[in-house]
Design a protein around this motif. Structure first.
Motif, mmCIF file in Angstrom:
data_model
loop_
_atom_site.group_PDB
_atom_site.id
_atom_site.type_symbol
_atom_site.label_atom_id
_atom_site.label_comp_id
_atom_site.label_asym_id
_atom_site.label_seq_id
_atom_site.Cartn_x
_atom_site.Cartn_y
_atom_site.Cartn_z
ATOM 1 N N TYR A 1 6.414 9.166 9.872
ATOM 2 C CA TYR A 1 6.585 7.878 9.201
ATOM 3 C C TYR A 1 7.899 7.231 9.639
ATOM 4 O O TYR A 1 8.893 7.913 9.883
ATOM 5 C CB TYR A 1 6.579 8.076 7.684
ATOM 6 C CG TYR A 1 5.323 8.734 7.190
ATOM 7 C CD1 TYR A 1 4.154 8.016 7.011
ATOM 8 C CD2 TYR A 1 5.309 10.110 6.907
ATOM 9 C CE1 TYR A 1 2.996 8.633 6.564
ATOM 10 C CE2 TYR A 1 4.154 10.732 6.465
ATOM 11 C CZ TYR A 1 2.990 9.996 6.290
ATOM 12 O OH TYR A 1 1.851 10.607 5.860
ATOM 13 N N GLY B 1 9.563 -1.785 4.649
ATOM 14 C CA GLY B 1 8.377 -0.998 4.349
ATOM 15 C C GLY B 1 8.338 0.269 5.177
ATOM 16 O O GLY B 1 8.987 0.372 6.228
ATOM 17 N N VAL B 2 7.580 1.236 4.689
ATOM 18 C CA VAL B 2 7.342 2.489 5.419
ATOM 19 C C VAL B 2 6.000 2.377 6.115
ATOM 20 O O VAL B 2 5.001 1.941 5.522
ATOM 21 C CB VAL B 2 7.358 3.696 4.466
ATOM 22 C CG1 VAL B 2 6.935 4.967 5.203
ATOM 23 C CG2 VAL B 2 8.742 3.864 3.861
ATOM 24 N N ALA C 1 -3.266 7.456 0.871
ATOM 25 C CA ALA C 1 -2.316 8.425 1.418
ATOM 26 C C ALA C 1 -3.031 9.490 2.235
ATOM 27 O O ALA C 1 -2.447 10.118 3.103
ATOM 28 C CB ALA C 1 -1.516 9.063 0.283
ATOM 29 N N SER D 1 6.846 4.169 -1.294
ATOM 30 C CA SER D 1 5.818 4.782 -0.455
ATOM 31 C C SER D 1 5.306 6.101 -1.020
ATOM 32 O O SER D 1 4.258 6.591 -0.593
ATOM 33 C CB SER D 1 6.376 5.031 0.949
ATOM 34 O OG SER D 1 7.288 6.130 0.962
ATOM 35 N N PRO E 1 1.045 0.230 6.909
ATOM 36 C CA PRO E 1 2.118 0.312 5.917
ATOM 37 C C PRO E 1 1.716 1.117 4.682
ATOM 38 O O PRO E 1 0.599 1.005 4.189
ATOM 39 C CB PRO E 1 2.371 -1.155 5.553
ATOM 40 C CG PRO E 1 1.099 -1.864 5.871
ATOM 41 C CD PRO E 1 0.473 -1.121 7.013
ATOM 42 N N ARG E 2 2.652 1.919 4.205
ATOM 43 C CA ARG E 2 2.488 2.628 2.934
ATOM 44 C C ARG E 2 3.209 1.920 1.801
ATOM 45 O O ARG E 2 2.934 2.189 0.625
ATOM 46 C CB ARG E 2 3.048 4.055 3.049
ATOM 47 C CG ARG E 2 2.149 5.033 3.780
ATOM 48 C CD ARG E 2 2.724 6.443 3.661
ATOM 49 N NE ARG E 2 2.830 6.867 2.280
ATOM 50 C CZ ARG E 2 2.123 7.872 1.746
ATOM 51 N NH1 ARG E 2 1.243 8.531 2.487
ATOM 52 N NH2 ARG E 2 2.299 8.218 0.497
ATOM 53 N N SER E 3 4.148 1.044 2.126
ATOM 54 C CA SER E 3 4.886 0.325 1.094
ATOM 55 C C SER E 3 5.441 -0.948 1.674
ATOM 56 O O SER E 3 5.575 -1.100 2.890
ATOM 57 C CB SER E 3 6.028 1.189 0.540
ATOM 58 O OG SER E 3 6.993 1.450 1.547
ATOM 59 N N SER E 4 5.777 -1.886 0.798
ATOM 60 C CA SER E 4 6.373 -3.150 1.207
ATOM 61 C C SER E 4 7.187 -3.697 0.045
ATOM 62 O O SER E 4 6.659 -3.864 -1.057
ATOM 63 C CB SER E 4 5.288 -4.151 1.609
ATOM 64 O OG SER E 4 5.840 -5.417 1.894
ATOM 65 N N ASP F 1 -3.571 8.109 6.084
ATOM 66 C CA ASP F 1 -2.513 7.774 7.026
ATOM 67 C C ASP F 1 -2.080 8.994 7.840
ATOM 68 O O ASP F 1 -2.535 10.097 7.623
ATOM 69 C CB ASP F 1 -1.321 7.138 6.312
ATOM 70 C CG ASP F 1 -0.689 8.056 5.282
ATOM 71 O OD1 ASP F 1 0.218 7.613 4.588
ATOM 72 O OD2 ASP F 1 -1.102 9.241 5.185
ATOM 73 N N ASP G 1 3.155 4.232 8.946
ATOM 74 C CA ASP G 1 2.764 5.521 9.519
ATOM 75 C C ASP G 1 2.653 5.410 11.038
ATOM 76 O O ASP G 1 2.933 4.368 11.635
ATOM 77 C CB ASP G 1 1.480 6.051 8.871
ATOM 78 C CG ASP G 1 0.214 5.376 9.398
ATOM 79 O OD1 ASP G 1 0.303 4.402 10.168
ATOM 80 O OD2 ASP G 1 -0.886 5.830 9.017
#
Length: 334
Positions: free
Chosen positions: A10, A24-25, A3, A64, A32-35, A6, A27
């Motif tokens: 977002y 996903g989120v 974190a 995320s 990607p911060r999440s999936s 990035d 940056d």
């Protein structure tokens, strides 16, 4: 990624498929911060579908570690014919009952975020251009290989949508003028009718009917295991009929690649999707075909390779489309 590494703002990317929704989120650098992945349940109709898309988005933001206020905009990648500027799905074959649906505005109202709609293959192409195998190039063509053959073109940071939202339909290049195989779209002679995973299996069935040649593919057929993957595995194991089928498939894809090289003249042509797991031998067959058929200069300078983002390309690219539309005023720097 960390974190701390990035970079805001977002963007939320959502990749709608007939079976699954991936979200996903991402940056500002395309990382990607999440999936997450959830079932589409497309047969429940568009109202339930919009709720599913919104849920996928919320789950991705939750995963995320960010707040909803941190999300600048949303990008949605979808299959099917569409009017991209109007944000409308017109007639998506894998989404029954979703015809003439103002999907962009309905999702934007649910999420209360500015939202952009893009063709799913176009979004995947942009993902590869932004942060995948095409990072650093000027122009890119992507072929997505699966049940059908999709495609996307990015030139100077711009997705080639065309005047009627049908640009980049690389799978529907006509590669056989007379007595062509029928494509899933109903047309004849299209690349998809020859080089998709579905077409490969159909061609294998036809070959088995016409040939008495010993082949492990007969066993696969009897066991209900005949698939594009099993044909490729048999080819790698030395099965002569399977090897012939794979060589033919590589030839058809090389024809498609050369058509795009002589039209777009891109820096790189990428292949993604299930059949991209065929391995380096298959890719080398495509490259050899391109060298035989293309003009010498683009044949020597155009890179032909597999895509690298896998199933993440769709939502990353969709997030990138949101960034292009609602974020910085120019494409990502190269």
């Amino acid at each position: 990624m960390s974190a701390l590494a990035d970079r805001p703002p977002y963007y939320l990317g959502i990749d709608l498929g007939g079976t699954n929704v991936k979200s996903g989120v991402v940056d500002d650098d395309g990382q990607p911060r999440s999936s997450i992945r959830i079932k589409t349940h497309a047969d429940r109709g568009p109202e339930a579908g919009i709720a599913t898309l919104a849920e996928a988005g919320r789950l991705a933001v939750e995963a995320s570690g960010l707040s909803w206020e941190d999300i600048a905009a949303v990008g949605l990648g979808s299959p099917g014919t569409m009017d991209i500027p109007a944000g409308m799905l017109l007639d998506p074959p894998n989404l029954p009952g979703w015809q003439n649906l103002p999907i962009r505005d309905l999702l934007a109202a649910r999420l209360e975020k500015p939202t952009v709609l893009q063709n799913d293959a176009n979004a995947a192409a942009y993902g590869e251009y932004w942060t995948g195998a095409g990072k650093g190039v000027t122009s890119l063509v992507l072929f997505t290989l699966g049940t059908g053959v999709g495609g996307g073109i990015v030139e100077q940071g711009r997705i080639i949508e065309g005047s009627h939202s049908h640009g980049g339909e690389c799978g529907h290049l006509v590669i056989q003028m007379e007595n062509g195989r029928q494509c899933g779209c109903g047309g004849y002679g299209h690349l998809e009718a020859y080089a998709s995973a579905t077409a490969l299996v159909k061609r294998a069935l036809e070959a088995l009917e016409l040939s008495d040649e010993p082949t492990v593919l007969r066993k696969h057929l009897a066991e209900g295991k005949l698939s594009a993957r099993s044909i490729n595995e048999a080819s790698l194991a030395g099965d002569s009929l399977a090897a012939l089928l794979m060589r033919e498939t590589a030839h058809y894809l090389a024809v498609g690649a050369v058509c795009m090289m002589h039209t777009i003249n891109p820096d790189i042509i990428l292949f993604a999707g299930g059949m991209s797991n065929a391995g380096p031998e298959f890719m080398e067959l495509i490259r050899e075909g391109v060298k035989r058929m293309a003009f010498p200069l683009p044949a020597s300078r155009t890179k032909i390779d597999y895509a690298t983002l896998g199933e993440e390309a769709g939502y990353i690219g969709a997030a990138g489309c949101a960034r292009m539309t609602f974020g910085p005023s120019k494409p990502p720097s190269k």
